[in-house]
Design an enzyme around this catalytic site. Structure first.
Site, PDB file in Angstrom:
ATOM      1  N   ASP A  12       0.923  -1.197  -0.022  1.00 53.17           N
ATOM      2  CA  ASP A  12      -0.200  -0.154  -0.039  1.00 53.17           C
ATOM      3  C   ASP A  12       1.081   1.066  -0.064  1.00 53.17           C
ATOM      4  O   ASP A  12       2.162   1.209   0.318  1.00 53.17           O
ATOM      5  CB  ASP A  12      -0.910  -0.035   1.229  1.00 53.17           C
ATOM      6  CG  ASP A  12      -1.738   1.071   1.352  1.00 53.17           C
ATOM      7  OD1 ASP A  12      -2.461   1.510   0.478  1.00 53.17           O
ATOM      8  OD2 ASP A  12      -1.803   1.787   2.295  1.00 53.17           O
ATOM      9  N   CYS A  13       0.377   2.356  -0.446  1.00 51.89           N
ATOM     10  CA  CYS A  13       1.322   3.489  -0.330  1.00 51.89           C
ATOM     11  C   CYS A  13       1.202   4.430   0.989  1.00 51.89           C
ATOM     12  O   CYS A  13       2.130   4.634   1.749  1.00 51.89           O
ATOM     13  CB  CYS A  13       0.825   4.415  -1.568  1.00 51.89           C
ATOM     14  SG  CYS A  13       1.894   5.654  -1.639  1.00 51.89           S
ATOM     15  N   ASP A  14      -0.109   5.017   1.335  1.00 50.98           N
ATOM     16  CA  ASP A  14      -0.388   5.778   2.222  1.00 50.98           C
ATOM     17  C   ASP A  14      -0.036   4.921   3.554  1.00 50.98           C
ATOM     18  O   ASP A  14      -0.660   3.976   4.095  1.00 50.98           O
ATOM     19  CB  ASP A  14      -1.555   6.417   2.363  1.00 50.98           C
ATOM     20  CG  ASP A  14      -1.661   7.579   1.266  1.00 50.98           C
ATOM     21  OD1 ASP A  14      -0.606   8.310   0.968  1.00 50.98           O
ATOM     22  OD2 ASP A  14      -2.900   7.755   0.787  1.00 50.98           O
ATOM     23  N   ASP A 172      -1.670  -0.858   6.214  1.00 57.08           N
ATOM     24  CA  ASP A 172      -1.829  -0.458   7.786  1.00 57.08           C
ATOM     25  C   ASP A 172      -3.230  -0.111   7.929  1.00 57.08           C
ATOM     26  O   ASP A 172      -3.408   0.094   9.042  1.00 57.08           O
ATOM     27  CB  ASP A 172      -0.999   1.016   7.954  1.00 57.08           C
ATOM     28  CG  ASP A 172      -1.712   2.205   7.234  1.00 57.08           C
ATOM     29  OD1 ASP A 172      -1.799   3.312   7.589  1.00 57.08           O
ATOM     30  OD2 ASP A 172      -1.926   1.943   6.030  1.00 57.08           O
TER      31      ASP A 172
END
Length: 226
Positions: A12-14, A172
């Protein structure tokens, strides 16, 4: 990991590659403040689950009893977040070390985000990570399906050319973790602002340094002495 070694890590990025979740919550608070509604940082963090931005804004609007259209809220939020990113966005601790480690051991990786591709690209550029993810940025807008639906994770594995058993997914947020589990991929939680351990995750770590050690042990990679 059971039988297969990890050959591809889907990030995932954020909140996973870039340290953005606090900024996202700040932007959420400021957005609703502009419409004369009070949202504290504690409330934003408590309810932050990831997912589609439209759903986050709609759910927050409902909790606050605010009657404002999504067409009004979303551009304000994105504008505020853009400014915060320009000023404060940083890479996650340990991310360069982890990505260099994966490269050295021929473990491929990509990013799978609910955000638009240009937003992901900009986040990676602001944090010095763009050079690691050339041509391997996947957005939910590509599949027209957002986490917690599993389609984006499945699409990543297929496009990268690996079986689900060869992939690892790192996120997250509860909705992101649900997507990984529903896709049938080994799913790792990186604990963030809301540090509750989510039962859906196969493993849970405080930081990327711990994840690197776990991948090394899972693949039977023995560190060479300096």
């Amino acid at each position: 990991m059971a039988a297969s070694q990890i050959k591809c890590v889907i990030f995932d990025c954020d909140g996973t590659l870039v340290d953005s979740e606090r900024l996202c919550c700040l932007a959420l608070c400021e957005t609703f403040k502009r419409f004369n509604a009070s949202l504290t940082m504690e409330q934003a963090v408590e309810h932050f689950e990831g997912g589609k931005l439209a759903d986050i804004l709609t759910a927050t609007q409902a909790r606050l009893g605010l009657s404002v259209s999504l067409d009004q809220l979303e551009p304000v939020y994105r504008d505020i977040l853009d400014q915060l990113f320009d000023q404060q966005l940083k890479p996650m601790d340990g991310v360069f070390e982890l990505l260099d480690y994966l490269r050295r051991h021929d473990i491929e990786f990509c990013v799978a985000s609910n955000g638009p591709r240009d937003k992901v690209q900009r986040s990676l550029e602001l944090t010095g990570l763009a050079c690691y993810f050339e041509d391997v940025i996947f957005s939910a807008f590509d599949t027209n399906s957002w986490k917690p639906e599993p389609d984006l994770i499945l699409y990543c594995a297929m496009t990268m050319g690996f079986t689900l058993e060869e992939c690892l997914y790192v996120d997250d947020t509860p909705k992101g973790l649900e997507a990984g589990v529903r896709a049938g991929v080994e799913t790792i939680q990186l604990r963030g602002l809301n540090d509750k351990v989510h039962q859906s995750a196969n493993q849970s770590f405080d930081n990327l340094h711990q994840l690197k050690q776990w991948i090394s042990a899972s693949n039977g990679i023995v560190s060479q002495p300096m």
